[in-house]
Scaffold this motif. Structure first.
Motif, PDB file in Angstrom:
ATOM      1  N   THR A 278       0.832  -1.199   0.000  1.00 16.64           N
ATOM      2  CA  THR A 278       0.000   0.000   0.000  1.00 16.64           C
ATOM      3  C   THR A 278       0.865   1.247   0.000  1.00 16.64           C
ATOM      4  N   TYR A 279       0.527   2.182  -0.862  1.00 11.01           N
ATOM      5  CA  TYR A 279       1.212   3.460  -0.997  1.00 11.01           C
ATOM      6  C   TYR A 279       0.184   4.545  -0.678  1.00 11.01           C
ATOM      7  N   THR A 280       0.288   5.133   0.484  1.00 11.08           N
ATOM      8  CA  THR A 280      -0.664   6.147   0.917  1.00 11.08           C
ATOM      9  C   THR A 280      -0.081   7.524   0.633  1.00 11.08           C
ATOM     10  N   GLY A 281      -0.849   8.344  -0.074  1.00 13.93           N
ATOM     11  CA  GLY A 281      -0.387   9.697  -0.385  1.00 13.93           C
ATOM     12  C   GLY A 281      -1.244  10.328  -1.458  1.00 13.93           C
ATOM     13  N   ASN A 282      -0.900  11.561  -1.791  1.00  8.77           N
ATOM     14  CA  ASN A 282      -1.519  12.295  -2.891  1.00  8.77           C
ATOM     15  C   ASN A 282      -0.409  12.528  -3.911  1.00  8.77           C
ATOM     16  N   PHE A 283      -0.386  11.699  -4.939  1.00  9.60           N
ATOM     17  CA  PHE A 283       0.723  11.674  -5.881  1.00  9.60           C
ATOM     18  C   PHE A 283       0.410  12.534  -7.098  1.00  9.60           C
ATOM     19  N   LYS A 284       1.438  13.244  -7.571  1.00  6.77           N
ATOM     20  CA  LYS A 284       1.281  14.165  -8.698  1.00  6.77           C
ATOM     21  C   LYS A 284       2.103  13.670  -9.878  1.00  6.77           C
ATOM     22  N   LEU A 285       1.457  13.557 -11.028  1.00 13.40           N
ATOM     23  CA  LEU A 285       2.123  13.188 -12.272  1.00 13.40           C
ATOM     24  C   LEU A 285       2.558  14.492 -12.948  1.00 13.40           C
ATOM     25  N   PRO A 286       3.869  14.778 -12.971  1.00 15.13           N
ATOM     26  CA  PRO A 286       4.344  16.042 -13.532  1.00 15.13           C
ATOM     27  C   PRO A 286       4.481  15.997 -15.054  1.00 15.13           C
TER      28      PRO A 286
END
Length: 135
Positions: free
Chosen positions: A58-66
């Protein structure tokens, strides 16, 4: 017989060809990540043609695709080669869930978002789960 000066034209052209710097294309890179911090770092570093491989978990976060450079897609996926996952072209079922990387938001914001102008990202063989704040 060659015209006067034609040999010097060939020599000059050859000199220009040999002095032009050759552009090299960078080889595609594979990033292997095991935690959320590594994931965002890999997303920020990836260029077109690269793959970001996530270990199951599990990868918890708010990830941004730049916005990325290069040509081609950046592929974000569960690390390939896991024999418990179905083969290419086979429909995946919920039984595969324990063998997938799962992205979860810690809040009401999206787990994945794109920067303005971001394009050519491919998300494959991942589970995207609802966060604790999802209705």
């Amino acid at each position: 017989m060659a015209k006067s000066g034609s040999i010097s034209k060939y020599v000059c052209a050859l000199a220009v060809i040999l002095t032009v710097p050759w552009a090299r294309t960078a080889a595609a890179a594979d990033f292997y990540v095991t935690n959320p911090t590594e994931l965002q770092t890999a997303l920020n570093s990836a260029q077109g043609g690269d793959a970001v491989n996530l270990a199951p978990g599990t990868y918890t976060g708010n990830f941004k695709l730049p916005v990325h450079g290069g040509t081609g897609y950046v592929i974000v996926r569960t690390t390939p080669g896991n024999s418990a996952l179905p083969q290419s072209g086979t429909r995946i079922t919920p039984a595969a869930s324990p063998n997938l990387a799962k992205l979860v938001s810690p809040n009401s914001s999206p787990v994945i978002r794109t920067a303005a102008g971001a394009a050519y990202w491919r998300i494959e063989v991942l589970e995207v789960g609802a966060g604790a704040y999802t209705l």
